[in-house]
Design an enzyme around this catalytic site. Structure first.
Site, short mmCIF file in Angstrom:
data_model
loop_
_atom_site.label_atom_id
_atom_site.label_comp_id
_atom_site.label_asym_id
_atom_site.label_seq_id
_atom_site.Cartn_x
_atom_site.Cartn_y
_atom_site.Cartn_z
N ASN A 67 -1.56 2.24 -2.48
CA ASN A 67 -0.23 2.61 -2.95
C ASN A 67 0.85 2.18 -1.95
O ASN A 67 1.59 1.23 -2.21
CB ASN A 67 -0.18 4.11 -3.20
CG ASN A 67 1.14 4.56 -3.78
OD1 ASN A 67 2.02 3.74 -4.04
ND2 ASN A 67 1.31 5.84 -3.94
N ASP A 68 0.90 2.85 -0.81
CA ASP A 68 1.98 2.60 0.14
C ASP A 68 2.08 1.13 0.56
O ASP A 68 3.18 0.62 0.77
CB ASP A 68 1.77 3.46 1.40
CG ASP A 68 1.96 4.94 1.09
OD1 ASP A 68 2.66 5.25 0.10
OD2 ASP A 68 1.43 5.78 1.83
#
Lengths: 131, 466
Positions: free
Chosen positions: B392-393
């Protein structure tokens, strides 16, 4: 008989010579000890080795491909267990005491690491294959 | 065996270790390198046993073999997904050995030739306490890291206000105690040094978790090297000093690489645990009514089949779901269709450096198809589908666009440039950094919710059906 004074003289010279020899040896000994006192502390040599090894490490590690960073960690793990040498020396002294026991414990854990580290590195590396 | 010969053999070992590390520059040489390393270790151990006055040879050998058998057993049984905790656990052993060795040196300094007429050498005392303190921090810190990675301990447990100041004070007390120990040579003070360093290791690692773990694992790797070097100085052994320096710098470089990949300083990673709390507030404000498009494995299979190039972006979610083998299967099917499938790895993906690479290698994926961020980032624009699996990040465009984002400045994988982006995620929850990913709401983004392994197996099912 007229040789006797000559012999005496020579014996006297011999004594004085040997005296000076002893004196010289003493001086030599003193000089030697002063040399040892003036000698560079071994820690300087060790520090030199340490810093140069840091540089070697720096250049070698930057060359490692990022894909192999995990095997890098496991192999450094195995080789840093070279600390086992210290533990072995501790465990090996003849008059057995607490120091030996601690040495044995450390030998045990360090060898788990050495064998485990190398084997797991090998296992990982064998997976990196070109198809 | 003469002492000179023993010292020369140690030099041989040291050079072997350097070659073992150098071998890791390519997978092919690495295997040979590992054997050179093993050879160096055997030489070192064999000549150490030839030291004069080396008694109890048999029992020491049995102890080492006993440990070795356990080590080999663990190394063969461990799952590749559990590699981070294995490495952390092994680090703790190096720390423990360092602490024990320094105790031995203090109790019986005559064994190491570091005793003079006036008691222990001044320098020996400093080196001894240094070895013990670094060893202590390594031991307790790595144990905590192991417990967290293993899931025995919660990731963010034990945080209290002013913890970092407390650690600072503890560090100062530790240094002061060390100075007193060197002056007094008291056993009690040495014990205190060890206890304090153990406590410091626990308190430093406790608040850190999640995606910061790669930095911590590398940092502890570095510490284990410095601890070995410290003992090397204590007992005047060049091999220990050289190896310690190699390992120490290796871990330090890895920590640096990891920190750079997160655009944070090492100081920030270790002491920045508070930042995470603040970012939660930003979160709730930015949450507007946005709708993400949810897709199904069937649609995903259809899209994948009709594409010509796919880049897979694996993250920690892939490791958690153990989905690497399913991914491999899907890759084979797509490749059989003539689709170009490649993998993009972010440096901090997973819980340790190189974590993803090992998992993909385990599932038999050609390492030439697994590319690093710089190698592949430009290719996203030319790619039909970017399939993000449990990451995600590292894909969040906020790192580039939003100066207020906690991850601003972090290099990311430009999946947004791909024609379509597919996210496989367990839920809509934000990533570790606690920030939302605006990418989820883009027009060309589709979300697939569920366990990565199950979702991919579903996709495979539909790929095979058509």
């Amino acid at each position: 008989m007229n040789q006797l004074p000559v012999i005496i003289k020579q014996a006297q010279r011999l004594t004085s010579d040997s005296d000076s020899l002893v004196q010289n040896l003493k001086d030599l000994l003193i000089n030697n000890t002063t040399v040892t006192v003036n000698e560079v502390n071994p820690i300087i040599g060790e520090l030199t080795i340490f810093l140069l090894a840091c540089f070697v490490g720096y250049y070698v590690i930057w060359k490692v491909t990022p894909a192999l960073h995990t095997p890098l960690m496991s192999i450094t793990n195995a080789i840093s267990s070279i600390i086992i040498i210290g533990s072995m020396i501790a465990a090996s002294s003849i008059n057995f005491n607490l120091s030996n026991i601690l040495g044995y414990i450390a030998v045990f854990f360090a060898s788990v690491n050495i064998f485990g580290g190398f084997v797991v590195t090998q296992r990982m590396l064998s997976m990196f294959k070109k198809k | 065996m003469s002492l000179d010969l023993i010292q020369l053999s140690y030099l041989v070992s040291a050079i072997c270790f350097i070659f073992a590390l150098k071998g890791l520059s390519s997978p092919k040489e690495a295997r040979i390198g590992n054997f050179i390393g093993i050879f160096g270790m055997i030489v070192a151990l064999a000549v150490t046993m030839q030291l004069p006055n080396f008694a109890h040879k048999t029992s020491i050998l049995i102890t080492a073999i006993g440990g070795g058998i356990i080590g080999i057993f663990i190394a063969r049984k461990i799952a590749m997904t559990a590699m981070p905790q294995l490495v952390a656990g092994f680090h703790s052993f190096v720390g423990l050995a360092a602490v024990l060795a320094s105790y031995s040196a203090l109790i019986a300094p005559e064994n190491f030739g570091i005793v003079t007429d006036e008691g222990l050498k001044f320098s020996a005392l400093i080196e001894m306490s240094l070895g013990a303190a670094i060893g202590g921090i390594t031991f307790s810190g790595s144990s905590i890291a192991w417990a967290k990675l293993q899931g025995v301990m919660k990731s963010n447990s034990l945080k209290f206000a002013g913890q970092h100041y407390f650690c600072l004070v503890l560090g100062i007390v530790l240094v002061t105690l060390t100075i007193f120990f060197v002056r007094e040579q008291s056993f009690l003070l040495f014990n205190l040094v060890v206890i304090l360093s153990l406590l410091l290791g626990v308190l430093l690692i406790m608040p850190i978790g999640g995606a910061d773990m790669p930095v911590i694992v590398s940092m502890l790797n570095s510490y284990s090297g410095w601890a070995a070097a410290g003992i090397g100085f204590t007992i005047h052994n060049n091999l220990l000093i050289i190896t310690g320096a190699l390992v120490g710098s290796s871990g330090a470089i890895l920590s640096y690489v990891m920190c750079k990949a997160m655009h944070r300083s090492l100081f920030n990673v270790i002491f920045g645990a508070f930042a995470a709390v603040n970012s939660d507030i930003n979160n709730s404000i930015s949450k507007t009514e946005k709708i993400a498009k949810i897709s199904s494995p069937e649609d995903a299979a259809h899209m994948l089949k009709n594409s010509s190039s796919v880049i897979l972006v694996p993250g920690y979610g892939m490791a958690v779901a153990q989905s690497q083998h399913a991914i491999r299967e899907m890759t084979s099917i797509l490749e059989a269709e003539g689709i170009n499938v490649r993998f993009a790895i972010h440096p901090v993906a997973g819980r340790m450096p190189g974590h993803m690479n090992v998992l993909l290698a385990e599932s038999n994926i050609d390492y030439d198809k697994v590319l690093e961020l710089e190698e592949i980032n430009h290719d996203f624009a030319k790619t039909d589908i970017a399939l993000v699996i449990g990451a995600n990040d590292v894909t969040n465009p906020a790192a580039k666009n939003d100066p207020h984002s906690p991850i601003y400045g972090m290099p990311i994988l430009d999946v947004e440039h791909a024609r379509h982006v597919l996210f496989i995620k367990r839920s809509m929850a934000a990533g570790y950094a606690g920030i939302e990913n605006e990418l989820f709401y883009r027009d060309n983004t589709l979300m697939l919710f569920g366990d990565a392994k199950k979702v991919i197996e579903e996709i495979i099912k539909f790929l095979n059906e058509n």
